[in-house]
Design an enzyme around this catalytic site. Structure first.
Site, PDB file in Angstrom:
ATOM      1  N   LYS A   1      -0.913  -8.711  -1.092  1.00  0.00           N
ATOM      2  CA  LYS A   1      -0.364  -8.106  -1.559  1.00  0.00           C
ATOM      3  C   LYS A   1       1.852  -8.915  -1.406  1.00  0.00           C
ATOM      4  O   LYS A   1       1.440  -9.836  -1.282  1.00  0.00           O
ATOM      5  CB  LYS A   1      -0.257  -6.243  -0.595  1.00  0.00           C
ATOM      6  CG  LYS A   1      -1.562  -6.133  -0.642  1.00  0.00           C
ATOM      7  CD  LYS A   1      -1.597  -4.530  -0.075  1.00  0.00           C
ATOM      8  CE  LYS A   1      -2.798  -3.728   0.004  1.00  0.00           C
ATOM      9  NZ  LYS A   1      -2.277  -2.535   0.618  1.00  0.00           N
TER      10      LYS A   1
ATOM     11  N   TYR B   1      -5.938   1.992  -7.635  1.00  0.00           N
ATOM     12  CA  TYR B   1      -5.890   3.390  -6.597  1.00  0.00           C
ATOM     13  C   TYR B   1      -6.207   3.939  -7.210  1.00  0.00           C
ATOM     14  O   TYR B   1      -5.952   5.035  -6.842  1.00  0.00           O
ATOM     15  CB  TYR B   1      -4.499   2.578  -5.985  1.00  0.00           C
ATOM     16  CG  TYR B   1      -4.157   1.531  -5.067  1.00  0.00           C
ATOM     17  CD1 TYR B   1      -4.872   1.810  -3.746  1.00  0.00           C
ATOM     18  CD2 TYR B   1      -3.102   0.316  -5.570  1.00  0.00           C
ATOM     19  CE1 TYR B   1      -4.948   0.508  -3.109  1.00  0.00           C
ATOM     20  CE2 TYR B   1      -3.523  -0.088  -4.760  1.00  0.00           C
ATOM     21  CZ  TYR B   1      -3.881  -0.412  -3.532  1.00  0.00           C
ATOM     22  OH  TYR B   1      -3.754  -1.518  -2.701  1.00  0.00           O
TER      23      TYR B   1
ATOM     24  N   PHE C   1       1.836   9.809  -1.572  1.00  0.00           N
ATOM     25  CA  PHE C   1       2.181   7.786  -1.938  1.00  0.00           C
ATOM     26  C   PHE C   1       1.832   7.201  -2.420  1.00  0.00           C
ATOM     27  O   PHE C   1       1.879   5.727  -2.946  1.00  0.00           O
ATOM     28  CB  PHE C   1       1.406   6.914  -0.028  1.00  0.00           C
ATOM     29  CG  PHE C   1      -0.306   6.886   0.000  1.00  0.00           C
ATOM     30  CD1 PHE C   1      -0.556   6.045  -0.215  1.00  0.00           C
ATOM     31  CD2 PHE C   1      -0.658   7.857   0.766  1.00  0.00           C
ATOM     32  CE1 PHE C   1      -1.854   6.156  -0.188  1.00  0.00           C
ATOM     33  CE2 PHE C   1      -1.813   8.246   0.670  1.00  0.00           C
ATOM     34  CZ  PHE C   1      -2.826   6.844   0.136  1.00  0.00           C
TER      35      PHE C   1
ATOM     36  N   ARG D   1     -12.810  -6.613   5.723  1.00  0.00           N
ATOM     37  CA  ARG D   1     -12.340  -5.161   6.356  1.00  0.00           C
ATOM     38  C   ARG D   1     -11.619  -5.910   7.714  1.00  0.00           C
ATOM     39  O   ARG D   1     -10.971  -5.297   8.374  1.00  0.00           O
ATOM     40  CB  ARG D   1     -13.382  -4.459   6.229  1.00  0.00           C
ATOM     41  CG  ARG D   1     -13.327  -4.257   4.806  1.00  0.00           C
ATOM     42  CD  ARG D   1     -12.502  -2.820   4.147  1.00  0.00           C
ATOM     43  NE  ARG D   1     -12.289  -1.717   4.090  1.00  0.00           N
ATOM     44  CZ  ARG D   1     -11.000  -0.729   3.512  1.00  0.00           C
ATOM     45  NH1 ARG D   1     -10.011  -0.728   3.123  1.00  0.00           N
ATOM     46  NH2 ARG D   1     -11.233   0.177   4.280  1.00  0.00           N
TER      47      ARG D   1
ATOM     48  N   THR E   1      -5.638   0.283   8.753  1.00  0.00           N
ATOM     49  CA  THR E   1      -4.554   0.267   7.223  1.00  0.00           C
ATOM     50  C   THR E   1      -3.095   0.204   7.623  1.00  0.00           C
ATOM     51  O   THR E   1      -1.979  -0.237   7.507  1.00  0.00           O
ATOM     52  CB  THR E   1      -4.541   1.373   6.469  1.00  0.00           C
ATOM     53  OG1 THR E   1      -6.074   1.638   6.309  1.00  0.00           O
ATOM     54  CG2 THR E   1      -3.588   1.823   5.586  1.00  0.00           C
TER      55      THR E   1
ATOM     56  N   ARG F   1      -3.323  -8.038   9.750  1.00  0.00           N
ATOM     57  CA  ARG F   1      -2.542  -6.812   9.894  1.00  0.00           C
ATOM     58  C   ARG F   1      -1.891  -6.354  11.422  1.00  0.00           C
ATOM     59  O   ARG F   1      -0.883  -6.675  11.202  1.00  0.00           O
ATOM     60  CB  ARG F   1      -3.029  -5.491   9.459  1.00  0.00           C
ATOM     61  CG  ARG F   1      -3.040  -4.970   7.600  1.00  0.00           C
ATOM     62  CD  ARG F   1      -3.841  -3.842   7.112  1.00  0.00           C
ATOM     63  NE  ARG F   1      -4.268  -3.784   5.953  1.00  0.00           N
ATOM     64  CZ  ARG F   1      -5.122  -3.365   5.185  1.00  0.00           C
ATOM     65  NH1 ARG F   1      -6.262  -2.564   6.314  1.00  0.00           N
ATOM     66  NH2 ARG F   1      -4.983  -3.041   4.009  1.00  0.00           N
TER      67      ARG F   1
ATOM     68  N   GLU G   1     -13.482  -3.234  -9.119  1.00  0.00           N
ATOM     69  CA  GLU G   1     -12.771  -3.837  -8.329  1.00  0.00           C
ATOM     70  C   GLU G   1     -12.218  -5.504  -8.647  1.00  0.00           C
ATOM     71  O   GLU G   1     -11.867  -6.027  -9.874  1.00  0.00           O
ATOM     72  CB  GLU G   1     -11.718  -3.689  -7.019  1.00  0.00           C
ATOM     73  CG  GLU G   1     -11.799  -2.101  -7.270  1.00  0.00           C
ATOM     74  CD  GLU G   1     -10.765  -2.496  -5.557  1.00  0.00           C
ATOM     75  OE1 GLU G   1     -11.097  -3.941  -4.252  1.00  0.00           O
ATOM     76  OE2 GLU G   1     -10.836  -1.545  -4.374  1.00  0.00           O
TER      77      GLU G   1
HETATM   78  P1  DAT Z   1      -6.745   0.228   3.128  1.00  0.00           P
HETATM   79  O1  DAT Z   1      -6.082  -0.289   1.971  1.00  0.00           O
HETATM   80  O2  DAT Z   1      -7.053   0.238   4.257  1.00  0.00           O
HETATM   81  O3  DAT Z   1      -8.753   0.909   2.376  1.00  0.00           O
HETATM   82  P2  DAT Z   1      -6.336   3.135   1.832  1.00  0.00           P
HETATM   83  O4  DAT Z   1      -7.843   2.735   0.864  1.00  0.00           O
HETATM   84  O5  DAT Z   1      -6.326   4.668   2.729  1.00  0.00           O
HETATM   85  O6  DAT Z   1      -5.991   1.839   3.103  1.00  0.00           O
HETATM   86  O7  DAT Z   1      -5.176   3.030   0.859  1.00  0.00           O
HETATM   87  C1  DAT Z   1      -4.486   2.133  -0.190  1.00  0.00           C
HETATM   88  C2  DAT Z   1      -3.280   1.894   0.469  1.00  0.00           C
HETATM   89  O8  DAT Z   1      -2.235   2.741   0.474  1.00  0.00           O
HETATM   90  C3  DAT Z   1      -3.032   1.548   1.924  1.00  0.00           C
HETATM   91  O9  DAT Z   1      -3.649  -0.379   1.829  1.00  0.00           O
HETATM   92  C4  DAT Z   1      -1.356   1.521   1.816  1.00  0.00           C
HETATM   93  C5  DAT Z   1      -1.221   2.456   1.206  1.00  0.00           C
HETATM   94  N1  DAT Z   1      -1.498   4.038   1.742  1.00  0.00           N
HETATM   95  C6  DAT Z   1      -2.641   4.150   2.875  1.00  0.00           C
HETATM   96  N2  DAT Z   1      -2.288   5.436   3.029  1.00  0.00           N
HETATM   97  C7  DAT Z   1      -0.494   6.223   3.448  1.00  0.00           C
HETATM   98  C8  DAT Z   1       0.438   6.594   3.879  1.00  0.00           C
HETATM   99  N3  DAT Z   1      -0.043   7.376   4.806  1.00  0.00           N
HETATM  100  N4  DAT Z   1       2.178   6.368   3.450  1.00  0.00           N
HETATM  101  C9  DAT Z   1       1.744   5.148   2.537  1.00  0.00           C
HETATM  102  N5  DAT Z   1       1.099   4.495   1.926  1.00  0.00           N
HETATM  103  C10 DAT Z   1      -0.158   4.783   2.774  1.00  0.00           C
HETATM  104 MG    MG Z   2      -8.850   1.486   0.606  1.00  0.00          MG
END
Ligand code: DAT
Ligand code: MG
Length: 145
Positions: free
Chosen positions: A13, A53, A61, A89, A95, A106, A134
């Site tokens: 990112k 996304y 978010f 993963r 996350t 991370r 994706e």
């Molecule tokens: P991951 O990237 O671990 O698969 P995700 O798909 O739930 O997580 O979310 C996608 C991205 O969105 C994540 O990498 C960071 C952001 N994100 C997730 N939850 C968030 C939150 N509560 N507040 C801010 N950003 C968030």
């Molecule tokens: Mg995800």
């Protein structure tokens, strides 16, 4: 492409690229034994990110996430190998980078910079279906028929 080897989409990112961590992420992917199939540095546009996304559309978010992801270059990578989706993963960690276990990307390299967990260095596809979806978005030429 006719290979049936599992593939995943990895993104370094904008925070990871800006901090000079692209090589470290790729190093860990290769050291784990996965193969790099494609890599491209680009600044994604909103349309691509909204598709990428889509599962998060409408969440609080979502807007900050898309804005952050469009803020600078992202290194998009296709990696392959048996169980690479689950494996990456696992390499990436949880996350929330503050809570992510040490030993993970991370957990070792990330932290929470403000109130949100948006900047967590990497993305990795979370299922076979999302990986192929994706990869088709980021690398249309590599999509499977
Ligand atoms: P991951 O990237 O671990 O698969 P995700 O798909 O739930 O997580 O979310 C996608 C991205 O969105 C994540 O990498 C960071 C952001 N994100 C997730 N939850 C968030 C939150 N509560 N507040 C801010 N950003 C968030
Ligand atoms: Mg995800």
């Amino acid at each position: 492409m006719t290979s049936t080897t599992e593939r995943t989409l990895i993104l370094v990112k904008p925070d990871g690229v800006a901090r000079g961590l692209s090589g470290e992420v790729l190093r860990r992917v290769e050291a784990k034994g996965y193969r790099l199939e494609a890599a491209e540095l680009r600044t994604p546009d909103r349309h691509l990110l909204e598709e990428h996304y889509a599962e998060h559309a409408g969440k609080p978010f979502f807007e900050p996430l898309v804005e952050f992801m469009a803020s600078g270059p992202v290194l998009a990578v296709v990696a392959s190998g048996n169980r690479v989706i689950e494996g990456f993963r696992s390499l990436a960690g949880a996350t929330d980078p503050t809570a992510a276990a040490p030993g993970t990307i991370r957990g070792d390299l990330g932290r929470t910079w403000d109130t949100a967990v948006t900047q967590n260095i990497v993305h990795g596809s979370d299922s076979l279906e999302s990986a192929e979806r994706e990869i088709a978005l980021w690398f249309p030429a590599a999509a499977r028929a």
